[in-house]
Design an enzyme around this catalytic site. Structure first.
Site, mmCIF file in Angstrom:
data_model
loop_
_atom_site.group_PDB
_atom_site.id
_atom_site.type_symbol
_atom_site.label_atom_id
_atom_site.label_comp_id
_atom_site.label_asym_id
_atom_site.label_seq_id
_atom_site.Cartn_x
_atom_site.Cartn_y
_atom_site.Cartn_z
ATOM 1 N N SER A 181 -0.772 12.460 -6.865
ATOM 2 C CA SER A 181 -1.326 12.730 -5.538
ATOM 3 C C SER A 181 -2.572 13.598 -5.551
ATOM 4 C CB SER A 181 -0.257 13.383 -4.661
ATOM 5 O OG SER A 181 0.256 14.539 -5.283
ATOM 6 N N HIS A 209 1.970 7.272 -2.971
ATOM 7 C CA HIS A 209 0.544 6.923 -2.806
ATOM 8 C C HIS A 209 0.211 5.534 -3.336
ATOM 9 C CE1 HIS A 209 -0.749 10.846 -1.328
ATOM 10 N NE2 HIS A 209 0.197 11.323 -2.114
ATOM 11 N N LYS A 240 2.495 7.714 4.799
ATOM 12 C CA LYS A 240 1.108 7.631 4.325
ATOM 13 C C LYS A 240 0.521 6.268 4.735
ATOM 14 C CE LYS A 240 2.307 10.991 0.822
ATOM 15 N NZ LYS A 240 1.959 12.190 1.566
HETATM 16 C C1 PLP Z 1 3.778 11.939 -4.528
HETATM 17 C C2 PLP Z 1 4.364 12.393 -3.217
HETATM 18 N N1 PLP Z 1 5.689 12.266 -3.029
HETATM 19 C C3 PLP Z 1 6.263 12.631 -1.870
HETATM 20 C C4 PLP Z 1 5.517 13.153 -0.831
HETATM 21 C C5 PLP Z 1 6.192 13.562 0.427
HETATM 22 O O1 PLP Z 1 6.091 12.542 1.369
HETATM 23 P P1 PLP Z 1 6.294 12.851 2.908
HETATM 24 O O2 PLP Z 1 4.987 13.337 3.432
HETATM 25 O O3 PLP Z 1 6.728 11.547 3.482
HETATM 26 O O4 PLP Z 1 7.348 13.898 3.007
HETATM 27 C C6 PLP Z 1 4.138 13.309 -0.983
HETATM 28 C C7 PLP Z 1 3.339 13.868 0.138
HETATM 29 O O5 PLP Z 1 2.330 14.451 0.007
HETATM 30 C C8 PLP Z 1 3.549 12.917 -2.197
HETATM 31 O O6 PLP Z 1 2.238 13.042 -2.388
#
Ligand code: PLP
Length: 379
Positions: A181, A209, A240
Site C-alpha cells: 500500500s 489495493h 477502495k
Molecule cells: C493493504 C491494506 N489492507 C487492509 C486495509 C484496510 O482496509 P479498510 O480501509 O477497508 O479497513 C488497507 C487500507 O488502507 C490496506 O492498505
C-alpha cells in the site's frame, strides 16, 4: 477537570516538533477526481477511489433504494439478527468474483485481517509475514499466540530460509499484501506459491489495493498471475476500488464456515447497513459489466507516472496506480503537501506513523526496520 493526560499531551507536542502530527483536511464535497477542500475545488490525488465508484450513479441508486426498502441500519450483529438476504447475496457474488468456494464480509478490510488471523492461528502454528505488510495484518498477528517470523520485503530467499526451519509446526501461514500500500509494488506471488507448495505452507494474500485494479475484471493478484485455486485465503476490501465500505475473505467452504463461528469482528460487531451492502453488490456488477473504468485507471496511471518521471520526481518501484513520490523527511513532505494544496492539488503527505515505531509485544519491531531500509533514515 482536575486530572489531565499530561503524558499524551507531551507525546503530541513531540509529534508536532517532528512533523508527524496529522492536520486532517476535511473534504466538503462528494469524493471524485476533484473535491472541495477549504472551500476550494482541488485535484484529488490522495484517495483510494481508483475507479471513481464512490460517485457512480448505479451505486448511489442502489444505496438509496436499499435504504428506502430496508432502513438505515440492521440493528444487530450478523449471528444474532443482523444477516439480511442481501448480505448473503453479496458474499455469493464475492466468492464468484474471487473464483472461490465461499466468502465472508467483515465491517472493514482492517477487521477482516484481524478477524481471520486472530481466529485461524494457534500456538501450534507459525505465521510468516512480509515486513512491509499492512498495519491490519501486523495487528492481526499480534492478537495470536502463534510463533511469528518476518521476512525481508519480497525477499524469497529469506522466506525460504524461514520455511525450511518451520517444518515442525501444525500450520505454516505465509501472509503478504498483494499490492503493497505504501510503495505500489506487486508481491512476487508465483514465487511465494511455489515455495508454499514446496514446504507445505498456506498462503494468505491481502488484495486491498489489487481488487478492482489487477486481474480479469479486477479479480486481484491471484487471478492476475493465473494462480486461481492455489492461494488459500484471499482478503479484499470494499472500501477502495469498490468505493463503499467493508472487507471480505474468500476461500474454501471450511475456512468460511470456521470464520463464521470464530471471526470475532463478524460475531461481535453490527452488520453493514443495507445501503452499504446494496452499493457493494452493484459495484461488483459494474466491475464485470463496465470494463472502461479499469481501462481508464491504467491509462491515467501510465500517463501520470511518465509525466512525473519527466519532471524529475523520485518514485518508488511501483507497478500499480499507487505512485508515491519520495520527499525524504517529514518536515519537507509536509511543506510540499501544503504547497501543492495551495496550488490546487490535494496530495496528503504520508510519514511513517509513530504508532508503528513502538516495540511490539512480540519484541520484533519490524515496521521501523523496514522503514529505515527503505528511506535510508534512522527515523
Ligand atoms: C493493504 C491494506 N489492507 C487492509 C486495509 C484496510 O482496509 P479498510 O480501509 O477497508 O479497513 C488497507 C487500507 O488502507 C490496506 O492498505
Amino acid at each position: 477537570m482536575t486530572k489531565e493526560f499530561e503524558f499524551l499531551k507531551a507525546e503530541l507536542e513531540r509529534m508536532k516538533e517532528n512533523h508527524t502530527w496529522q492536520d486532517v483536511k476535511q473534504v466538503e464535497s462528494m469524493q471524485g477526481p476533484s473535491v472541495t477542500v477549504n472551500h476550494k475545488k482541488v485535484i484529488q490525488l490522495s484517495s483510494n477511489n481508483y475507479l471513481g465508484f464512490t460517485s457512480h450513479p448505479r451505486l448511489i441508486k442502489a444505496a438509496q433504494e436499499a435504504a428506502q426498502q430496508f432502513g438505515a441500519g440492521t440493528g444487530s450483529v450478523r449471528t444474532i439478527a443482523g444477516t439480511f438476504t442481501m448480505h448473503q447475496e453479496l458474499e455469493k457474488k464475492l466468492a464468484a468474483f474471487k473464483k472461490s468456494e465461499a466468502a465472508l464480509v467483515f465491517q472493514s478490510g482492517f477487521t477482516t485481517n484481524q478477524g481471520v488471523l486472530s481466529s485461524i492461528l494457534s500456538k501450534d502454528d507459525i505465521v510468516i509475514s512480509d515486513e512491509l505488510n499492512h498495519a491490519s495484518i501486523i495487528d492481526g498477528i499480534r492478537l495470536t499466540k502463534a510463533d511469528k517470523k518476518v521476512y525481508q520485503h519480497v525477499d524469497m530467499s529469506d522466506l525460504e530460509k524461514v520455511l525450511r526451519k518451520s517444518m515442525n509446526y501444525r500450520m505454516r501461514l505465509i501472509v503478504t499484501d498483494g499490492v503493497f500500500s505504501m510503495d505500489g509494488n506487486i508481491a512476487p506471488l508465483p514465487d511465494i506459491v511455489e515455495l508454499a507448495e514446496k514446504y507445505d505452507a498456506f498462503v494468505m494474500v491481502d488484495d486491498a489495493h489489487a481488487s478492482g485494479v489487477l486481474g480479469e475484471s479486477g479479480r486481484g493478484t491471484v487471478n492476475h498471475f493465473g494462480l486461481d485455486g492455489r492461494v488459500h485465503i484471499q482478503v479484499g476490501t470494499l472500501s477502495k476500488a469498490i468505493g463503499v465500505l467493508g472487507g471480505y475473505v474468500a476461500g474454501s467452504k471450511v475456512l468460511i464456515d470456521y470464520l463464521r463461528h470464530k471471526g470475532r469482528p463478524f460475531l461481535f460487531s453490527t452488520s453493514h447497513p443495507p445501503a452499504v451492502t446494496a452499493a457493494c453488490m452493484e459495484a461488483i456488477d459494474v466491475l464485470l459489466e463496465e470494463p472502461e473504468h479499469m481501462e481508464r485507471l491504467w491509462e491515467n496511471t501510465h500517463y501520470f507516472k511518465s509525466r512525473l518521471i519527466q519532471m524529475g520526481f523520485t518514485l518508488t518501484q511501483s507497478q500499480t496506480p499507487i505512485l508515491p513520490i519520495l520527499i525524504g523527511n517529514e518536515g519537507a513532505a509536509k511543506q510540499f503537501s501544503d504547497q501543492l494544496l495551495s496550488q490546487g492539488v490535494f496530495c496528503t503527505k504520508h510519514c511513517f506513523p509513530d504508532c508503528c515505531k513502538r516495540k511490539s509485544q512480540n519484541t520484533y519491531d519490524y515496521d521501523s526496520r523496514a522503514h529505515q531500509r527503505r528511506t535510508g533514515s534512522g527515523a
